[in-house]
Design an enzyme around this catalytic site. Structure first.
Site, PDB file in Angstrom:
ATOM      1  CE1 TYR A  65      21.631  54.397  29.594  1.00 15.04           C
ATOM      2  CE2 TYR A  65      20.023  55.668  28.341  1.00 15.04           C
ATOM      3  CZ  TYR A  65      21.097  54.790  28.374  1.00 15.04           C
ATOM      4  OH  TYR A  65      21.621  54.308  27.207  1.00 15.04           O
ATOM      5  CE  LYS A  69      24.290  56.275  28.021  1.00 18.95           C
ATOM      6  NZ  LYS A  69      25.675  55.753  27.905  1.00 18.95           N
TER       7      LYS A  69
HETATM    8  P1  NAD Z   1      24.480  45.977  26.558  1.00 19.59           P
HETATM    9  O1  NAD Z   1      23.756  45.859  27.849  1.00 19.59           O
HETATM   10  O2  NAD Z   1      24.182  45.014  25.466  1.00 19.59           O
HETATM   11  O3  NAD Z   1      26.047  45.955  26.824  1.00 19.59           O
HETATM   12  C1  NAD Z   1      26.635  46.718  27.845  1.00 19.59           C
HETATM   13  C2  NAD Z   1      27.945  46.070  28.248  1.00 19.59           C
HETATM   14  O4  NAD Z   1      28.526  46.865  29.310  1.00 19.59           O
HETATM   15  C3  NAD Z   1      27.770  44.639  28.816  1.00 19.59           C
HETATM   16  O5  NAD Z   1      28.663  43.762  28.180  1.00 19.59           O
HETATM   17  C4  NAD Z   1      28.070  44.804  30.296  1.00 19.59           C
HETATM   18  O6  NAD Z   1      28.635  43.649  30.902  1.00 19.59           O
HETATM   19  C5  NAD Z   1      29.055  45.970  30.271  1.00 19.59           C
HETATM   20  N1  NAD Z   1      29.147  46.632  31.573  1.00 19.59           N
HETATM   21  C6  NAD Z   1      28.124  47.015  32.395  1.00 19.59           C
HETATM   22  N2  NAD Z   1      28.605  47.532  33.524  1.00 19.59           N
HETATM   23  C7  NAD Z   1      29.963  47.502  33.430  1.00 19.59           C
HETATM   24  C8  NAD Z   1      31.017  47.902  34.293  1.00 19.59           C
HETATM   25  N3  NAD Z   1      30.770  48.450  35.499  1.00 19.59           N
HETATM   26  N4  NAD Z   1      32.297  47.728  33.873  1.00 19.59           N
HETATM   27  C9  NAD Z   1      32.548  47.172  32.670  1.00 19.59           C
HETATM   28  N5  NAD Z   1      31.584  46.767  31.807  1.00 19.59           N
HETATM   29  C10 NAD Z   1      30.308  46.929  32.190  1.00 19.59           C
HETATM   30  O7  NAD Z   1      24.239  47.481  26.089  1.00 19.59           O
HETATM   31  P2  NAD Z   1      24.297  48.173  24.637  1.00 19.59           P
HETATM   32  O8  NAD Z   1      22.917  48.338  24.166  1.00 19.59           O
HETATM   33  O9  NAD Z   1      25.316  47.516  23.769  1.00 19.59           O
HETATM   34  O10 NAD Z   1      24.796  49.633  25.065  1.00 19.59           O
HETATM   35  C11 NAD Z   1      26.136  50.058  24.975  1.00 19.59           C
HETATM   36  C12 NAD Z   1      26.210  51.548  25.308  1.00 19.59           C
HETATM   37  O11 NAD Z   1      25.387  52.287  24.399  1.00 19.59           O
HETATM   38  C13 NAD Z   1      25.707  51.892  26.704  1.00 19.59           C
HETATM   39  O12 NAD Z   1      26.477  52.949  27.245  1.00 19.59           O
HETATM   40  C14 NAD Z   1      24.295  52.369  26.445  1.00 19.59           C
HETATM   41  O13 NAD Z   1      23.841  53.218  27.469  1.00 19.59           O
HETATM   42  C15 NAD Z   1      24.474  53.076  25.124  1.00 19.59           C
HETATM   43  N6  NAD Z   1      23.231  53.209  24.352  1.00 19.59           N
HETATM   44  C16 NAD Z   1      22.531  52.112  23.928  1.00 19.59           C
HETATM   45  C17 NAD Z   1      21.362  52.294  23.195  1.00 19.59           C
HETATM   46  C18 NAD Z   1      20.545  51.129  22.695  1.00 19.59           C
HETATM   47  O14 NAD Z   1      19.458  51.378  22.140  1.00 19.59           O
HETATM   48  N7  NAD Z   1      20.990  49.906  22.817  1.00 19.59           N
HETATM   49  C19 NAD Z   1      20.902  53.580  22.922  1.00 19.59           C
HETATM   50  C20 NAD Z   1      21.630  54.668  23.372  1.00 19.59           C
HETATM   51  C21 NAD Z   1      22.806  54.469  24.078  1.00 19.59           C
END
Ligand code: NAD
Length: 254
Positions: A154, A158
Protein backbone atom coordinates in the site's frame (compact mmCIF):
# COMPACT_ATOMS: atom_id res chain seq x y z
CA UNK A 1 -20.29 30.63 -7.91
CA UNK A 2 -17.99 28.73 -10.23
CA UNK A 3 -16.42 26.01 -8.09
CA UNK A 4 -17.63 22.74 -9.57
CA UNK A 5 -21.05 24.03 -10.68
CA UNK A 6 -22.32 22.36 -13.85
CA UNK A 7 -19.14 20.29 -14.18
CA UNK A 8 -19.29 16.53 -14.66
CA UNK A 9 -17.38 14.49 -12.08
CA UNK A 10 -16.51 10.79 -11.82
CA UNK A 11 -15.60 9.47 -8.38
CA UNK A 12 -14.25 5.91 -8.16
CA UNK A 13 -14.86 3.71 -5.13
CA UNK A 14 -17.74 6.02 -4.27
CA UNK A 15 -20.25 3.53 -2.84
CA UNK A 16 -19.03 4.18 0.71
CA UNK A 17 -16.52 5.98 2.89
CA UNK A 18 -14.43 8.83 1.53
CA UNK A 19 -15.58 8.34 -2.07
CA UNK A 20 -19.27 8.59 -1.16
CA UNK A 21 -18.63 11.76 0.84
CA UNK A 22 -16.63 13.26 -2.05
CA UNK A 23 -19.52 12.46 -4.42
CA UNK A 24 -22.02 14.12 -2.05
CA UNK A 25 -19.77 17.17 -1.60
CA UNK A 26 -19.23 17.70 -5.34
CA UNK A 27 -22.95 17.25 -5.99
CA UNK A 28 -23.75 19.80 -3.30
CA UNK A 29 -21.47 22.21 -5.18
CA UNK A 30 -23.57 21.75 -8.30
CA UNK A 31 -21.59 19.06 -10.16
CA UNK A 32 -23.24 16.18 -11.97
CA UNK A 33 -21.63 13.16 -10.34
CA UNK A 34 -20.98 9.62 -11.51
CA UNK A 35 -20.70 7.28 -8.54
CA UNK A 36 -18.50 4.37 -9.64
CA UNK A 37 -17.93 1.19 -7.66
CA UNK A 38 -17.62 -2.57 -8.09
CA UNK A 39 -21.24 -3.22 -7.12
CA UNK A 40 -23.88 -1.41 -9.22
CA UNK A 41 -26.54 -1.59 -6.50
CA UNK A 42 -24.28 0.06 -3.94
CA UNK A 43 -23.22 2.78 -6.40
CA UNK A 44 -26.83 3.43 -7.38
CA UNK A 45 -27.86 3.75 -3.72
CA UNK A 46 -25.41 6.64 -3.22
CA UNK A 47 -26.51 8.21 -6.53
CA UNK A 48 -30.17 7.93 -5.46
CA UNK A 49 -29.38 9.63 -2.17
CA UNK A 50 -27.73 12.52 -4.05
CA UNK A 51 -30.71 12.85 -6.39
CA UNK A 52 -33.11 12.79 -3.42
CA UNK A 53 -31.13 15.70 -1.93
CA UNK A 54 -31.70 17.68 -5.15
CA UNK A 55 -28.46 16.82 -6.96
CA UNK A 56 -27.65 15.10 -10.21
CA UNK A 57 -25.99 11.68 -10.12
CA UNK A 58 -25.54 8.36 -11.90
CA UNK A 59 -24.43 5.02 -10.45
CA UNK A 60 -21.99 3.02 -12.60
CA UNK A 61 -20.34 -0.35 -12.02
CA UNK A 62 -16.72 -1.05 -12.94
CA UNK A 63 -13.58 -2.64 -11.66
CA UNK A 64 -11.09 0.22 -12.11
CA UNK A 65 -8.29 -2.23 -12.87
CA UNK A 66 -10.05 -3.53 -16.01
CA UNK A 67 -9.66 -1.40 -19.13
CA UNK A 68 -12.85 -2.55 -20.88
CA UNK A 69 -14.95 -1.86 -17.78
CA UNK A 70 -13.44 1.59 -17.24
CA UNK A 71 -13.96 2.47 -20.91
CA UNK A 72 -17.61 1.39 -20.72
CA UNK A 73 -18.14 3.37 -17.50
CA UNK A 74 -16.60 6.56 -18.90
CA UNK A 75 -18.64 6.16 -22.11
CA UNK A 76 -21.82 5.82 -20.02
CA UNK A 77 -21.00 8.95 -18.02
CA UNK A 78 -20.28 11.01 -21.13
CA UNK A 79 -23.42 9.71 -22.81
CA UNK A 80 -25.55 10.66 -19.80
CA UNK A 81 -23.99 14.03 -18.92
CA UNK A 82 -22.33 15.09 -22.19
CA UNK A 83 -18.82 15.68 -20.81
CA UNK A 84 -16.29 14.68 -18.16
CA UNK A 85 -14.35 17.38 -16.33
CA UNK A 86 -13.37 15.98 -12.93
CA UNK A 87 -11.98 12.58 -11.96
CA UNK A 88 -11.34 11.50 -8.39
CA UNK A 89 -9.25 8.32 -8.24
CA UNK A 90 -10.39 7.10 -4.85
CA UNK A 91 -11.04 3.34 -5.25
CA UNK A 92 -8.77 1.40 -2.94
CA UNK A 93 -8.12 -1.81 -1.08
CA UNK A 94 -5.86 -2.91 1.74
CA UNK A 95 -4.00 -6.22 1.92
CA UNK A 96 -1.77 -5.46 4.91
CA UNK A 97 0.90 -7.87 6.02
CA UNK A 98 4.47 -7.74 7.22
CA UNK A 99 6.90 -8.12 4.33
CA UNK A 100 7.93 -11.65 5.23
CA UNK A 101 4.30 -12.80 5.13
CA UNK A 102 3.05 -10.77 2.16
CA UNK A 103 1.85 -12.91 -0.73
CA UNK A 104 2.14 -12.22 -4.44
CA UNK A 105 -1.62 -11.73 -4.50
CA UNK A 106 -1.49 -9.19 -1.65
CA UNK A 107 1.08 -7.21 -3.62
CA UNK A 108 -0.58 -7.48 -7.02
CA UNK A 109 -4.14 -6.63 -6.00
CA UNK A 110 -3.06 -3.43 -4.25
CA UNK A 111 -0.99 -2.35 -7.29
CA UNK A 112 -3.81 -3.24 -9.67
CA UNK A 113 -6.52 -1.26 -7.91
CA UNK A 114 -4.58 1.83 -6.83
CA UNK A 115 -2.03 2.20 -9.63
CA UNK A 116 -3.48 0.52 -12.71
CA UNK A 117 -6.91 1.82 -11.65
CA UNK A 118 -5.78 5.45 -11.48
CA UNK A 119 -3.80 5.01 -14.72
CA UNK A 120 -6.75 3.59 -16.67
CA UNK A 121 -9.37 6.01 -15.38
CA UNK A 122 -7.12 9.04 -15.93
CA UNK A 123 -5.97 7.92 -19.38
CA UNK A 124 -9.49 7.20 -20.62
CA UNK A 125 -10.97 10.35 -19.05
CA UNK A 126 -8.27 12.79 -20.19
CA UNK A 127 -9.41 12.53 -23.80
CA UNK A 128 -12.66 14.28 -22.81
CA UNK A 129 -10.85 16.83 -20.68
CA UNK A 130 -8.39 17.68 -23.47
CA UNK A 131 -11.34 18.15 -25.84
CA UNK A 132 -12.92 20.55 -23.33
CA UNK A 133 -9.56 22.23 -22.58
CA UNK A 134 -10.52 21.84 -18.93
CA UNK A 135 -9.98 19.15 -16.36
CA UNK A 136 -9.27 18.25 -12.76
CA UNK A 137 -7.70 14.93 -11.75
CA UNK A 138 -7.46 14.23 -8.03
CA UNK A 139 -5.72 11.14 -6.68
CA UNK A 140 -6.05 9.65 -3.21
CA UNK A 141 -2.61 9.08 -1.76
CA UNK A 142 -2.02 8.51 1.97
CA UNK A 143 0.35 9.32 4.81
CA UNK A 144 1.38 5.68 4.30
CA UNK A 145 3.25 6.90 1.20
CA UNK A 146 5.95 7.91 3.67
CA UNK A 147 6.22 4.31 4.92
CA UNK A 148 4.04 2.28 7.28
CA UNK A 149 4.62 -1.02 9.04
CA UNK A 150 2.64 -3.87 7.45
CA UNK A 151 1.93 -1.87 4.29
CA UNK A 152 4.84 -2.43 1.90
CA UNK A 153 2.33 -2.87 -0.93
CA UNK A 154 0.00 0.00 0.00
CA UNK A 155 2.83 2.43 0.84
CA UNK A 156 4.43 1.71 -2.52
CA UNK A 157 1.15 2.27 -4.36
CA UNK A 158 0.36 5.49 -2.47
CA UNK A 159 3.89 6.87 -3.07
CA UNK A 160 3.53 5.82 -6.71
CA UNK A 161 0.34 7.85 -6.98
CA UNK A 162 2.27 10.96 -5.96
CA UNK A 163 4.74 10.46 -8.85
CA UNK A 164 1.82 9.71 -11.16
CA UNK A 165 0.08 12.92 -10.06
CA UNK A 166 3.12 15.10 -10.71
CA UNK A 167 3.67 13.55 -14.13
CA UNK A 168 0.05 14.11 -15.15
CA UNK A 169 0.39 17.72 -13.97
CA UNK A 170 3.35 18.19 -16.33
CA UNK A 171 1.83 16.41 -19.33
CA UNK A 172 -1.75 17.70 -19.06
CA UNK A 173 -1.19 21.26 -17.78
CA UNK A 174 -1.00 22.72 -21.31
CA UNK A 175 -4.56 21.47 -21.90
CA UNK A 176 -6.09 23.27 -18.93
CA UNK A 177 -6.00 20.14 -16.78
CA UNK A 178 -4.63 20.08 -13.25
CA UNK A 179 -3.61 16.95 -11.34
CA UNK A 180 -3.25 16.92 -7.58
CA UNK A 181 -3.24 14.47 -4.70
CA UNK A 182 -4.77 14.32 -1.24
CA UNK A 183 -2.90 12.25 1.34
CA UNK A 184 -5.16 11.48 4.30
CA UNK A 185 -4.00 10.20 7.63
CA UNK A 186 -6.48 8.27 9.78
CA UNK A 187 -10.03 8.77 8.46
CA UNK A 188 -12.92 6.87 10.00
CA UNK A 189 -14.32 4.51 7.37
CA UNK A 190 -14.94 0.80 6.80
CA UNK A 191 -11.31 0.55 5.68
CA UNK A 192 -9.91 1.78 9.01
CA UNK A 193 -12.52 -0.21 10.96
CA UNK A 194 -11.16 -3.33 9.25
CA UNK A 195 -7.62 -2.30 10.13
CA UNK A 196 -8.60 -1.79 13.79
CA UNK A 197 -10.15 -5.24 13.83
CA UNK A 198 -7.08 -6.81 12.23
CA UNK A 199 -4.85 -5.45 14.98
CA UNK A 200 -7.30 -6.63 17.65
CA UNK A 201 -8.95 -3.32 18.53
CA UNK A 202 -11.99 -1.21 17.67
CA UNK A 203 -12.47 1.89 15.55
CA UNK A 204 -13.24 3.83 18.76
CA UNK A 205 -9.90 2.83 20.27
CA UNK A 206 -8.14 3.76 17.07
CA UNK A 207 -9.89 7.15 16.98
CA UNK A 208 -8.91 7.85 20.59
CA UNK A 209 -5.31 6.82 19.96
CA UNK A 210 -5.08 9.16 16.98
CA UNK A 211 -6.88 11.99 18.80
CA UNK A 212 -4.48 11.82 21.72
CA UNK A 213 -1.44 12.30 19.49
CA UNK A 214 -2.24 14.48 16.46
CA UNK A 215 -1.97 18.26 16.91
CA UNK A 216 -5.67 18.92 16.16
CA UNK A 217 -6.65 16.31 18.79
CA UNK A 218 -9.31 14.42 16.83
CA UNK A 219 -9.61 11.69 14.25
CA UNK A 220 -10.27 12.49 10.61
CA UNK A 221 -13.66 12.21 8.91
CA UNK A 222 -14.55 11.66 5.26
CA UNK A 223 -15.76 15.28 5.10
CA UNK A 224 -12.21 16.48 5.91
CA UNK A 225 -10.98 14.77 2.74
CA UNK A 226 -14.02 15.77 0.66
CA UNK A 227 -13.47 19.46 1.45
CA UNK A 228 -9.89 19.27 0.21
CA UNK A 229 -10.91 17.38 -2.93
CA UNK A 230 -13.59 20.03 -3.57
CA UNK A 231 -10.93 22.76 -3.39
CA UNK A 232 -8.76 21.07 -6.03
CA UNK A 233 -11.82 20.28 -8.14
CA UNK A 234 -13.00 23.88 -8.25
CA UNK A 235 -12.40 26.20 -11.17
CA UNK A 236 -10.60 28.64 -8.88
CA UNK A 237 -7.79 26.14 -8.16
CA UNK A 238 -6.61 26.25 -11.78
CA UNK A 239 -3.10 27.45 -10.89
CA UNK A 240 -2.58 24.68 -8.33
CA UNK A 241 -1.17 21.52 -9.87
CA UNK A 242 1.17 18.66 -9.02
CA UNK A 243 0.56 19.19 -5.31
CA UNK A 244 0.02 16.82 -2.40
CA UNK A 245 -2.03 18.06 0.56
CA UNK A 246 -1.75 15.95 3.71
CA UNK A 247 -5.13 15.82 5.45
CA UNK A 248 -3.89 14.28 8.67
CA UNK A 249 -4.57 16.71 11.51
CA UNK A 250 -0.87 17.50 11.58
CA UNK A 251 0.20 13.90 12.21
CA UNK A 252 3.16 14.34 9.90
CA UNK A 253 4.52 17.19 12.04
CA UNK A 254 5.17 15.13 15.15
P1 NAD B 1 -13.43 2.03 1.79
O1 NAD B 1 -12.90 0.65 1.87
O2 NAD B 1 -14.46 2.47 2.77
O3 NAD B 1 -13.99 2.31 0.33
C1 NAD B 1 -13.26 1.95 -0.82
C2 NAD B 1 -14.23 1.77 -1.97
O4 NAD B 1 -13.46 1.38 -3.14
C3 NAD B 1 -15.26 0.64 -1.73
O5 NAD B 1 -16.56 1.11 -2.00
C4 NAD B 1 -14.83 -0.45 -2.69
O6 NAD B 1 -15.89 -1.26 -3.17
C5 NAD B 1 -14.19 0.37 -3.81
N1 NAD B 1 -13.29 -0.43 -4.63
C6 NAD B 1 -12.33 -1.31 -4.21
N2 NAD B 1 -11.75 -1.90 -5.25
C7 NAD B 1 -12.33 -1.39 -6.37
C8 NAD B 1 -12.15 -1.61 -7.76
N3 NAD B 1 -11.24 -2.50 -8.22
N4 NAD B 1 -12.91 -0.91 -8.63
C9 NAD B 1 -13.83 -0.03 -8.18
N5 NAD B 1 -14.05 0.22 -6.86
C10 NAD B 1 -13.31 -0.46 -5.97
O7 NAD B 1 -12.14 2.97 1.85
P2 NAD B 1 -11.96 4.51 2.28
O8 NAD B 1 -11.41 4.53 3.64
O9 NAD B 1 -13.17 5.31 1.95
O10 NAD B 1 -10.75 4.91 1.31
C11 NAD B 1 -10.92 5.60 0.10
C12 NAD B 1 -9.55 5.96 -0.48
O11 NAD B 1 -8.83 6.76 0.46
C13 NAD B 1 -8.67 4.75 -0.75
O12 NAD B 1 -7.89 4.97 -1.91
C14 NAD B 1 -7.77 4.70 0.47
O13 NAD B 1 -6.56 4.03 0.20
C15 NAD B 1 -7.58 6.17 0.73
N6 NAD B 1 -7.19 6.48 2.12
C16 NAD B 1 -8.00 6.16 3.18
C17 NAD B 1 -7.59 6.47 4.47
C18 NAD B 1 -8.44 6.15 5.67
O14 NAD B 1 -7.95 6.37 6.80
N7 NAD B 1 -9.65 5.69 5.53
C19 NAD B 1 -6.36 7.09 4.68
C20 NAD B 1 -5.56 7.39 3.59
C21 NAD B 1 -6.00 7.09 2.30
Amino acid sequence: MAGVADRVALVTGAAQGIGAEVARRLAAGGAKVAVLDLDLGAAEAVAAEIVAAGGSALGVAADVSKRDQVQAAVDAVVEKFGALHIVVNNAGVLRDNLLFKMTDDDWTLVMEVHLRGAFLVSQIAQKHMVAAKYGRIINLSSTSALGNRGQANYATAKAGLQGFTKTLAIELGPFGITANAVAPGFIETAMTAATAERVGGTIEQMREAVASTVPVRRGGLPADVANTVAFYAGEEAGYVTGQVIYVDGGAGLI
